[in-house]
Design an enzyme around this catalytic site. Structure first.
Site: not given
Ligand code: PLP
Length: 386
Positions: A324, A178, A71-72, A198-199, A236
């Site tokens: 955090c 989320q 997700g990041t 995000s998976g 890849t």
């Molecule tokens: N965005 C939100 C709202 C999240 O809660 C998170 C993970 O906690 C992320 C992004 C980041 O996702 P990832 O852990 O797949 O990088």
């Protein structure tokens, strides 16, 4: 002792069905999906099936989906693309309560000379829509607003927000990490240009993400190299994780759309039980517009860390709002942005359920927590309970 896992906004367990479909790609089907031979080619076809499964979860077209590493990365890519493809525009508009995957990236862009507007939220964690409108300027490259908050669970009115942003000719991204798996997601009804998933928040493995890019959106890749993902994301492919994400998307669709889960009922029972049995407990965030699985609750004058440690003795997993993810004791930026008093932030606990949570889990937590709070309160220098 059985683990009572109520920390699903941090990560989720991989579903058995997801694990099953992944296994062949870890050992036997190891061909490179870009290879000319059919051993690799068959793998490529399974990536395309996964793309269709994810597209179907959010009512997108398969060619609008790219797989990323998390997700990041999806969040960073969306913002970077908007800045790169519109070099004349120098502003990012976002909210104060985004995940660090947005906030940290915006701060890094600020150090490179970009301007950032952080839209505030009110005491219930609701976005200030008037401030959002005022923040959008002619030099705004992108508005990035999350769909649902990971800490409070508060859901933002994304369709309304997109209706404000799009007529201004500004790109709109949403971090729906989320929301996916908890709310129905339909990009035809939520007119955003880009959306991150995000998976590992929806019972697929860690290390796999998705970025939805609406057809026709100007896009500039962030990871540059080979031609994978139609040239939009080089590298890849993590085939096993992609196939797993596809399966997880299919299962999630069934659960969310057909409401085959009692997660909300369980969360409500947990909330009502804790409010009844723990004097001075308060729910943080708008309870009307909230993810069905999340409960953020403060036990005033008790340290969240102390509660977690005591819960840990019973194998109950949750999160606190005073630490955090980096492990520092910084109070939660989300609860601070909402103006929650420090005494409450420090005593806040986030419970997040999944479709695997059970009645027995909730019964056990309701049996254990009131005693823990009572005991810790008697140790608190601030409070003497009668
Ligand atoms: N965005 C939100 C709202 C999240 O809660 C998170 C993970 O906690 C992320 C992004 C980041 O996702 P990832 O852990 O797949 O990088």
């Amino acid at each position: 002792m059985k683990v009572i896992y109520l920390d699903n906004n941090a990560t989720t367990r991989v579903s058995d069905e997801v694990k099953e479909v992944m296994l062949p790609y870890i050992c036997d089907l190891y061909g490179n999906p870009s290879s000319m031979h059919s051993f690799g080619g068959q793998v490529h076809r399974h990536i395309e099936v996964a793309r269709e499964q994810v597209a179907s979860l959010i009512n997108a077209e398969p060619e609008e989906i790219i797989f990323t590493s998390c997700g990041t990365e999806s969040n960073n890519t969306a913002i970077m693309s908007a800045l790169d493809s519109q070099p004349e525009k120098k502003r990012i508009v976002t909210s104060r309560v985004e995940h660090p995957a947005i906030l940290g990236f915006c701060k890094a862009m600020y150090r490179k000379g970009y301007k950032i507007s952080f839209v505030p939220v009110d005491k219930q964690g609701r976005l200030n829509i008037e401030e959002l409108k005022a923040s959008i300027t002619d030099d705004t490259a992108i508005v990035s607003i999350m769909y649902a908050n990971n800490e409070s669970g508060v859901v933002f009115p994304l369709a309304e927000i997109a209706d404000i942003v799009k007529p201004r000719g500004v790109l709109m991204h949403s971090d729906a990490v989320q929301a996916a798996g908890k709310l129905p997601l339909d990009v035809k009804k939520l007119p955003v240009d880009m959306m991150s998933l995000s998976g590992h928040k929806m019972h697929a493995p860690k290390g796999i993400g998705v970025l939805y890019i609406k057809r026709g959106t100007r896009f500039s890749p962030y990871i540059i190299g080979g031609h994978q993902e139609s040239g939009k994301r080089a590298g890849t492919e993590n085939v096993a994780a992609i196939v797993g994400f596809g399966k997880a998307a299919e299962l999630t669709r069934e659960h969310v759309l057909h409401k085959e889960t009692k997660v909300e009922e369980l969360r409500n029972r947990l909330e009502e039980g804790l409010l009844k049995t723990c004097p001075g407990a308060k729910v943080n965030g708008d309870t009307e517009h909230r993810l069905p699985n999340t409960l953020n609750i403060s036990f005033e004058y008790v340290e969240g860390e102390a509660i977690l440690l005591r819960m840990n003795e019973y194998n109950i997993c949750a999160s606190s709002g005073s630490a955090c993810s980096s492990g520092s004791l910084e109070p939660s930026h989300v609860l601070r942005a909402m103006g929650v008093p420090f005494t409450s932030i420090h005593g806040s606990i986030r419970f997040s359920l999944s479709r695997y949570s059970t009645d027995d889990d909730i019964d056990f937590v309701l049996e254990i927590i009131p005693g823990i709070i009572k005991e810790l309160r008697t140790l608190s220098p601030y409070v003497k309970e009668s």
